[in-house]
Motif scaffolding. Structure first.
Motif, mmCIF file in Angstrom:
data_model
loop_
_atom_site.group_PDB
_atom_site.id
_atom_site.type_symbol
_atom_site.label_atom_id
_atom_site.label_comp_id
_atom_site.label_asym_id
_atom_site.label_seq_id
_atom_site.Cartn_x
_atom_site.Cartn_y
_atom_site.Cartn_z
ATOM 1 N N ILE A 102 -10.736 28.063 -5.349
ATOM 2 C CA ILE A 102 -11.875 28.444 -6.205
ATOM 3 C C ILE A 102 -11.370 28.747 -7.615
ATOM 4 N N LEU A 103 -10.258 29.482 -7.690
ATOM 5 C CA LEU A 103 -9.697 29.792 -9.014
ATOM 6 C C LEU A 103 -9.335 28.514 -9.759
ATOM 7 N N MET A 104 -8.838 27.531 -9.023
ATOM 8 C CA MET A 104 -8.436 26.271 -9.645
ATOM 9 C C MET A 104 -9.644 25.475 -10.165
ATOM 10 N N ALA A 105 -10.822 25.704 -9.594
ATOM 11 C CA ALA A 105 -12.041 25.045 -10.094
ATOM 12 C C ALA A 105 -12.677 25.877 -11.209
ATOM 13 N N LEU A 106 -12.498 27.202 -11.111
ATOM 14 C CA LEU A 106 -13.101 28.088 -12.115
ATOM 15 C C LEU A 106 -12.476 27.847 -13.496
ATOM 16 N N HIS A 107 -11.171 27.626 -13.513
ATOM 17 C CA HIS A 107 -10.496 27.481 -14.807
ATOM 18 C C HIS A 107 -11.048 26.300 -15.615
ATOM 19 N N PRO A 108 -11.111 25.078 -15.044
ATOM 20 C CA PRO A 108 -11.703 23.983 -15.824
ATOM 21 C C PRO A 108 -13.194 24.163 -16.086
ATOM 22 N N MET A 109 -13.887 24.860 -15.200
ATOM 23 C CA MET A 109 -15.303 25.140 -15.482
ATOM 24 C C MET A 109 -15.402 25.918 -16.805
ATOM 25 N N VAL A 110 -14.480 26.854 -16.991
ATOM 26 C CA VAL A 110 -14.514 27.711 -18.177
ATOM 27 C C VAL A 110 -13.952 26.997 -19.409
ATOM 28 N N THR A 111 -12.967 26.133 -19.203
ATOM 29 C CA THR A 111 -12.236 25.627 -20.375
ATOM 30 C C THR A 111 -12.529 24.175 -20.745
ATOM 31 N N SER A 118 -17.644 20.481 -16.878
ATOM 32 C CA SER A 118 -17.783 21.918 -16.665
ATOM 33 C C SER A 118 -18.855 22.196 -15.606
ATOM 34 N N ASN A 119 -19.978 21.485 -15.698
ATOM 35 C CA ASN A 119 -21.053 21.690 -14.719
ATOM 36 C C ASN A 119 -20.658 21.215 -13.320
ATOM 37 N N GLU A 120 -19.896 20.146 -13.299
ATOM 38 C CA GLU A 120 -19.412 19.627 -12.007
ATOM 39 C C GLU A 120 -18.480 20.668 -11.351
ATOM 40 N N LYS A 121 -17.611 21.274 -12.160
ATOM 41 C CA LYS A 121 -16.703 22.305 -11.627
ATOM 42 C C LYS A 121 -17.496 23.542 -11.212
ATOM 43 N N ALA A 123 -20.465 23.505 -9.993
ATOM 44 C CA ALA A 123 -21.066 23.168 -8.698
ATOM 45 C C ALA A 123 -20.030 23.317 -7.573
ATOM 46 N N VAL A 124 -18.787 22.937 -7.855
ATOM 47 C CA VAL A 124 -17.722 23.091 -6.851
ATOM 48 C C VAL A 124 -17.514 24.574 -6.535
ATOM 49 N N VAL A 125 -17.453 25.382 -7.594
ATOM 50 C CA VAL A 125 -17.267 26.827 -7.411
ATOM 51 C C VAL A 125 -18.418 27.391 -6.564
ATOM 52 N N LEU A 126 -19.648 27.025 -6.915
ATOM 53 C CA LEU A 126 -20.811 27.571 -6.208
ATOM 54 C C LEU A 126 -20.839 27.141 -4.746
ATOM 55 N N GLN A 127 -20.438 25.906 -4.505
ATOM 56 C CA GLN A 127 -20.426 25.422 -3.125
ATOM 57 C C GLN A 127 -19.382 26.183 -2.301
ATOM 58 N N LYS A 128 -18.235 26.431 -2.905
ATOM 59 C CA LYS A 128 -17.177 27.159 -2.189
ATOM 60 C C LYS A 128 -17.597 28.619 -1.968
ATOM 61 N N LEU A 129 -18.289 29.190 -2.950
ATOM 62 C CA LEU A 129 -18.748 30.573 -2.789
ATOM 63 C C LEU A 129 -19.757 30.666 -1.636
ATOM 64 N N ALA A 130 -20.598 29.647 -1.494
ATOM 65 C CA ALA A 130 -21.568 29.644 -0.390
ATOM 66 C C ALA A 130 -20.830 29.579 0.956
ATOM 67 N N GLN A 131 -19.763 28.800 0.995
ATOM 68 C CA GLN A 131 -18.964 28.717 2.237
ATOM 69 C C GLN A 131 -18.325 30.074 2.560
ATOM 70 N N ASP A 212 -12.083 26.524 -26.446
ATOM 71 C CA ASP A 212 -13.193 25.843 -27.091
ATOM 72 C C ASP A 212 -13.861 24.826 -26.162
ATOM 73 N N GLY A 213 -14.003 25.220 -24.916
ATOM 74 C CA GLY A 213 -14.651 24.344 -23.936
ATOM 75 C C GLY A 213 -16.163 24.481 -23.990
ATOM 76 N N TYR A 214 -16.836 23.830 -23.039
ATOM 77 C CA TYR A 214 -18.304 23.885 -23.015
ATOM 78 C C TYR A 214 -18.795 25.333 -22.917
ATOM 79 N N LEU A 215 -18.097 26.156 -22.133
ATOM 80 C CA LEU A 215 -18.566 27.535 -21.971
ATOM 81 C C LEU A 215 -18.515 28.338 -23.264
ATOM 82 N N ALA A 216 -17.611 27.946 -24.161
ATOM 83 C CA ALA A 216 -17.535 28.657 -25.443
ATOM 84 C C ALA A 216 -18.844 28.492 -26.219
ATOM 85 N N THR A 217 -19.567 27.416 -25.937
ATOM 86 C CA THR A 217 -20.851 27.204 -26.637
ATOM 87 C C THR A 217 -21.946 28.116 -26.061
#
Ligand SMILES: N[C@@H](CCC(=O)N[C@@H](CS)C(=O)NCC(=O)O)C(=O)O
Length: 221
Positions: A102-111, A118-121, A123-131, A212-217
């Motif tokens: 999860i941490l490995m997916a969270l990092h690219p989601m943020v950066t 970012s949105n794809e990552k 979704a991966v994080v959210l799916q793993k959290l549901a599991q 300066d990734g998508y989340l920075a916006t």
């Protein structure tokens, strides 16, 4: 225990934090040496087998991999933080490894700069959290009322999700109530609060801005 333990750390690293929580929880007197992972010193390149933190110096030996360091520290300072039932312990180990994913997916989601990536990552994080929600006990901690090793392993992830929520209003735990409560319980613990430098929230925000990734916006302030 003979030699004083020395943990090699990078202040932003959630994997190092896993080890620090166990060391703090067990009241172990240890040294911590911070390096800049973006500009690592020569001695670190020679010391760290994979060039990663955490590394734990034990006398003339070194250990790497956060979960291995957690287990070593736990074993040399009884009583253990592991569940006593071998089956529960084994399952917890598997879910600890999952937490790393999860941490490995969270990092690219943020950066990541690309909104779609970012949105794809996310979704991966959210799916793993549901599991994870599906296997959580529903108690204060993962297995129930007792703080175990798996709780130390997940707290750094929840701390970063809390940063993300404060910085962007994205609540990754909105649909996983058991995890949301677990996160709240973990983040309130002294051993978790004291496992990072006080300036970490500011550093995390600085990292988001710098990458300066998508989340920075989406930063709200
Ligand atoms: N599986 C490792 C992951 C450690 C890790 O990814 N550490 C990052 C910092 S948070 C690192 O050292 N990155 C530098 C690199 O991979 O070269 C563990 O659990 O210890």
């Amino acid at each position: 225990m003979s030699a004083k333990l020395d943990l090699i750390s990078f202040k932003l690293c959630p994997f190092v934090q896993r080890a620090v929580i166990v060391l703090k929880k067990k009241n172990i007197d240890f040294d911590i040496t911070y390096i800049d992972l973006n500009n690592p010193p020569e001695w670190f390149k020679e010391l760290s087998p994979l060039g990663q933190v955490p590394v734990l110096k034990v006398g003339n030996d070194v250990l790497f991999e956060s979960s291995v360091i957690q287990e070593y520290v736990d074993e040399i300072t009884p009583p253990s933080l592991q569940p006593t039932d071998p089956l529960v312990k084994a399952k917890n180990r598997a879910w600890i490894s999952f937490g790393g994913d999860i941490l490995m997916a969270l990092h690219p989601m943020v950066t990541n700069k690309d909104e779609a990536v970012s949105n794809e990552k996310r979704a991966v994080v959210l799916q793993k959290l549901a599991q994870l929600e599906a296997v959580h006990s529903g108690g204060s901690f993962f297995n129930g009322s007792e703080f175990n090793m798996i709780d130390a392993a997940y707290a750094p992830m929840f701390m970063r999700m809390n940063f993300v929520k404060k910085l962007t209003n994205i609540d990754l735990l909105a649909n996983t109530p058991k995890l949301a409560k677990w996160s709240e319980n973990l983040l309130a613990l002294d051993c978790v609060q004291e496992s990072v430098v006080p300036e970490l929230p500011m550093m995390y925000k600085g990292m988001v801005k710098h990458m300066d990734g998508y989340l920075a916006t989406l930063l709200v302030d």
